[in-house]
Design a protein around this motif. Structure first.
Motif, PDB file in Angstrom:
ATOM      1  N   SER A   1     -32.765  17.924  32.182  1.00  0.00           N
ATOM      2  CA  SER A   1     -31.914  19.195  32.330  1.00  0.00           C
ATOM      3  C   SER A   1     -30.647  18.893  32.067  1.00  0.00           C
ATOM      4  CB  SER A   1     -31.943  19.845  33.783  1.00  0.00           C
ATOM      5  OG  SER A   1     -31.579  18.766  34.695  1.00  0.00           O
ATOM      6  N   VAL A   2     -30.087  18.036  32.242  1.00  0.00           N
ATOM      7  CA  VAL A   2     -28.846  17.586  31.845  1.00  0.00           C
ATOM      8  C   VAL A   2     -28.590  17.220  30.409  1.00  0.00           C
ATOM      9  CG1 VAL A   2     -26.596  16.102  32.174  1.00  0.00           C
ATOM     10  CG2 VAL A   2     -27.919  16.623  34.080  1.00  0.00           C
ATOM     11  N   CYS A   3     -29.503  16.614  29.926  1.00  0.00           N
ATOM     12  CA  CYS A   3     -29.781  16.059  28.560  1.00  0.00           C
ATOM     13  C   CYS A   3     -29.809  17.478  27.757  1.00  0.00           C
ATOM     14  CB  CYS A   3     -30.829  15.345  28.374  1.00  0.00           C
ATOM     15  SG  CYS A   3     -30.962  13.747  28.659  1.00  0.00           S
ATOM     16  N   ALA A   4     -30.602  18.492  28.044  1.00  0.00           N
ATOM     17  CA  ALA A   4     -30.762  19.806  27.581  1.00  0.00           C
ATOM     18  C   ALA A   4     -29.208  20.404  27.205  1.00  0.00           C
ATOM     19  CB  ALA A   4     -31.656  20.566  28.359  1.00  0.00           C
ATOM     20  N   ARG A   5     -28.530  20.380  28.217  1.00  0.00           N
ATOM     21  CA  ARG A   5     -26.976  20.887  28.401  1.00  0.00           C
ATOM     22  C   ARG A   5     -26.417  20.126  27.321  1.00  0.00           C
ATOM     23  NH1 ARG A   5     -28.159  21.789  33.904  1.00  0.00           N
ATOM     24  NH2 ARG A   5     -26.723  19.859  34.486  1.00  0.00           N
ATOM     25  N   ALA A   6     -26.368  18.782  27.491  1.00  0.00           N
ATOM     26  CA  ALA A   6     -25.584  17.912  26.467  1.00  0.00           C
ATOM     27  C   ALA A   6     -26.045  18.322  25.196  1.00  0.00           C
ATOM     28  CB  ALA A   6     -25.670  16.691  26.914  1.00  0.00           C
ATOM     29  N   SER A   7     -27.250  18.581  24.731  1.00  0.00           N
ATOM     30  CA  SER A   7     -27.644  18.753  23.413  1.00  0.00           C
ATOM     31  C   SER A   7     -27.158  19.863  22.802  1.00  0.00           C
ATOM     32  CB  SER A   7     -29.408  19.030  23.472  1.00  0.00           C
ATOM     33  OG  SER A   7     -29.875  17.670  23.888  1.00  0.00           O
ATOM     34  N   LYS A   8     -26.912  21.013  23.940  1.00  0.00           N
ATOM     35  CA  LYS A   8     -26.196  22.111  23.142  1.00  0.00           C
ATOM     36  C   LYS A   8     -24.739  22.087  22.972  1.00  0.00           C
ATOM     37  CE  LYS A   8     -28.947  25.676  25.914  1.00  0.00           C
ATOM     38  NZ  LYS A   8     -28.935  26.827  26.903  1.00  0.00           N
ATOM     39  N   PHE A   9     -24.145  21.215  23.678  1.00  0.00           N
ATOM     40  CA  PHE A   9     -22.802  20.573  23.151  1.00  0.00           C
ATOM     41  C   PHE A   9     -22.841  20.170  21.876  1.00  0.00           C
ATOM     42  CE2 PHE A   9     -19.417  17.368  23.035  1.00  0.00           C
ATOM     43  CZ  PHE A   9     -18.208  18.245  23.189  1.00  0.00           C
TER      44      PHE A   9
ATOM     45  N   VAL B   1     -28.544   5.179  28.712  1.00  0.00           N
ATOM     46  CA  VAL B   1     -27.905   6.357  29.203  1.00  0.00           C
ATOM     47  C   VAL B   1     -28.852   7.627  29.194  1.00  0.00           C
ATOM     48  CG1 VAL B   1     -26.022   7.707  28.935  1.00  0.00           C
ATOM     49  CG2 VAL B   1     -25.475   5.221  28.523  1.00  0.00           C
ATOM     50  N   VAL B   2     -29.570   7.964  27.976  1.00  0.00           N
ATOM     51  CA  VAL B   2     -30.200   9.209  27.842  1.00  0.00           C
ATOM     52  C   VAL B   2     -31.343   8.884  29.076  1.00  0.00           C
ATOM     53  CG1 VAL B   2     -31.682  10.371  26.547  1.00  0.00           C
ATOM     54  CG2 VAL B   2     -29.700   9.548  25.786  1.00  0.00           C
ATOM     55  N   GLN B   3     -32.077   7.790  29.254  1.00  0.00           N
ATOM     56  CA  GLN B   3     -32.968   7.932  30.249  1.00  0.00           C
ATOM     57  C   GLN B   3     -32.468   7.785  31.575  1.00  0.00           C
ATOM     58  OE1 GLN B   3     -34.431   3.861  28.866  1.00  0.00           O
ATOM     59  NE2 GLN B   3     -36.284   4.838  27.796  1.00  0.00           N
TER      60      GLN B   3
ATOM     61  N   CYS C   1     -31.232  17.164  18.552  1.00  0.00           N
ATOM     62  CA  CYS C   1     -30.500  16.370  19.655  1.00  0.00           C
ATOM     63  C   CYS C   1     -31.549  16.355  20.942  1.00  0.00           C
ATOM     64  CB  CYS C   1     -29.357  17.034  20.056  1.00  0.00           C
ATOM     65  SG  CYS C   1     -27.893  17.158  18.803  1.00  0.00           S
ATOM     66  N   LEU C   2     -32.011  17.351  21.237  1.00  0.00           N
ATOM     67  CA  LEU C   2     -33.206  17.473  22.339  1.00  0.00           C
ATOM     68  C   LEU C   2     -34.573  16.504  22.062  1.00  0.00           C
ATOM     69  CD1 LEU C   2     -33.789  18.160  25.239  1.00  0.00           C
ATOM     70  CD2 LEU C   2     -34.705  20.464  24.376  1.00  0.00           C
ATOM     71  N   MET C   3     -34.724  16.553  20.988  1.00  0.00           N
ATOM     72  CA  MET C   3     -35.715  15.740  20.515  1.00  0.00           C
ATOM     73  C   MET C   3     -35.648  14.451  20.685  1.00  0.00           C
ATOM     74  SD  MET C   3     -37.303  15.553  16.558  1.00  0.00           S
ATOM     75  CE  MET C   3     -38.554  14.423  16.192  1.00  0.00           C
ATOM     76  N   VAL C   4     -34.248  13.824  20.405  1.00  0.00           N
ATOM     77  CA  VAL C   4     -34.234  12.357  20.470  1.00  0.00           C
ATOM     78  C   VAL C   4     -33.972  11.944  22.128  1.00  0.00           C
ATOM     79  CG1 VAL C   4     -31.999  10.902  20.389  1.00  0.00           C
ATOM     80  CG2 VAL C   4     -32.564  12.302  18.614  1.00  0.00           C
ATOM     81  N   CYS C   5     -33.895  12.907  22.839  1.00  0.00           N
ATOM     82  CA  CYS C   5     -33.654  12.658  24.325  1.00  0.00           C
ATOM     83  C   CYS C   5     -35.191  12.808  24.798  1.00  0.00           C
ATOM     84  CB  CYS C   5     -33.051  13.980  25.096  1.00  0.00           C
ATOM     85  SG  CYS C   5     -31.271  14.171  24.702  1.00  0.00           S
ATOM     86  N   GLU C   6     -36.070  13.488  24.335  1.00  0.00           N
ATOM     87  CA  GLU C   6     -37.298  13.606  24.669  1.00  0.00           C
ATOM     88  C   GLU C   6     -38.271  12.388  24.328  1.00  0.00           C
ATOM     89  OE1 GLU C   6     -38.176  18.375  24.440  1.00  0.00           O
ATOM     90  OE2 GLU C   6     -38.321  17.267  22.679  1.00  0.00           O
TER      91      GLU C   6
END
Length: 316
Positions: A28-36, A21-23, A80-85
């Motif tokens: 940019s959306v992952c970054a916004r989701a990471s803030k939440f 799902v993350v991939q 959170c963003l680290m995981v997405c990256e």
């Protein structure tokens, strides 16, 4: 199949679905989701809230409670963003485009060390996106031998190891790796280690961010016995997602700087880590119980303090 393996496999499937799902989601959306998610973890669920606040209070005594709270939230955002990256890295970072995501700072010094005729010990901390460091150095053509503790879940362990070794990084088990490490250093290889893992009461204790912390003595011994330079690297996020600076914070070379003891070398690389953390405190793992002090003398002192506090409370 044993019940534990069934549970492990189900957890593995959930993680793989999450990664898919993350991939499939733009960064940019992952970054916004990471803030939440950071707000949820820090403000609502208060995951390890007391530990994080205590760590920040010791490291930055001048910060107010509100400032510590905001810094803790930024730290969760980083995690959170680290995981997405990491999930996006195999598709986003290649040997032809890595320069669009990574800026270099004094990295030529590390390249000179890697191309030399001596072994090298590379140190990292739980800072920035350290998982991508080994991945990216492999892309640059400098694979490392990395010591890592196997995950308890065998399916997740295999999946993570495939990611870590995708660009040439070779993973050595934490237990029983001494003969392999000796071989790597004898053959002038590059050994990469996370330096800020708790070594327990018998470790080498030095000051880190205003409190004593335990470090593994073996890290210094590797350099002392092989004459290998110790290079402290970092990979910090700058700007938006998947934008990093990879740099050399410092080098201790026994041939140039003279022989030092275990405590001196340990304090040196600990100072390097503290420098990078103080520059970008939100990129450190404050959820990590780094300052766990289970030395017998410390336990006795804490018990005495509790008794004294109870006695004062009763008297009042």
């Amino acid at each position: 199949m044993r019940p534990k393996l069934v549970v492990d496999y189900l957890v593995y499937l959930i993680v793989r679905i999450f990664i898919c799902v993350v991939q499939a989601t733009p960064l940019s959306v992952c970054a916004r989701a990471s803030k939440f998610l950071a707000w949820l973890a820090n403000d609502v669920l208060k995951i390890r809230g007391k530990l994080v606040d205590q760590n920040l209070k010791h490291a930055f005594p001048d910060l107010t409670a509100d400032q510590r709270h905001k810094l803790a939230r930024r730290s969760w955002y980083h995690l959170c963003l680290m995981v997405c990256e990491i999930a996006h890295a195999p598709r986003k970072l290649h040997d032809t485009n890595w320069h669009k995501s990574i800026q270099m700072h004094d990295i030529h010094v590390q390249i000179e060390q890697a191309l030399g005729r001596r072994p090298v010990v590379v140190l990292l901390g739980h800072f920035g996106n350290f998982e991508l460091m080994g991945y990216c150095t492999g892309l640059l053509g400098f694979p490392t031998y990395t010591v890592a503790r196997p995950l308890d879940n065998p399916f997740l362990h295999k999946y993570l190891e495939e990611f870590r070794s995708a660009t040439g990084q070779i993973i050595l088990p934490k237990q029983g790796s001494a003969p392999y490490i000796e071989k790597v250093l004898e053959q002038n290889g590059t050994l990469a280690l996370l330096c800020d893992q708790n070594a327990g009461p018998k470790g080498c204790w030095v000051e880190f961010l205003n409190r004593p912390a335990s470090y593994h003595k073996a890290i210094s011994v590797f350099s002392m016995t092989s004459g290998a330079p110790v290079v402290f690297l970092y990979m910090r996020r700058i700007g938006g997602p998947m934008q990093f600076e990879m740099g050399v914070e410092g080098i201790y070379d026994p041939a140039r700087d003279g022989a030092k003891g275990v405590k001196e070398v340990t304090q040196w690389y600990n100072d390097m880590l503290e420098r990078v953390v103080r520059r970008d405190p939100e990129q450190y793992w404050w959820v990590h119980n780094r300052w766990k002090d289970d030395r017998p003398a410390t336990k006795r002192r804490k018990e005495q303090e509790k008794k004294e506090a109870a006695r004062v409370a009763q008297a009042a």
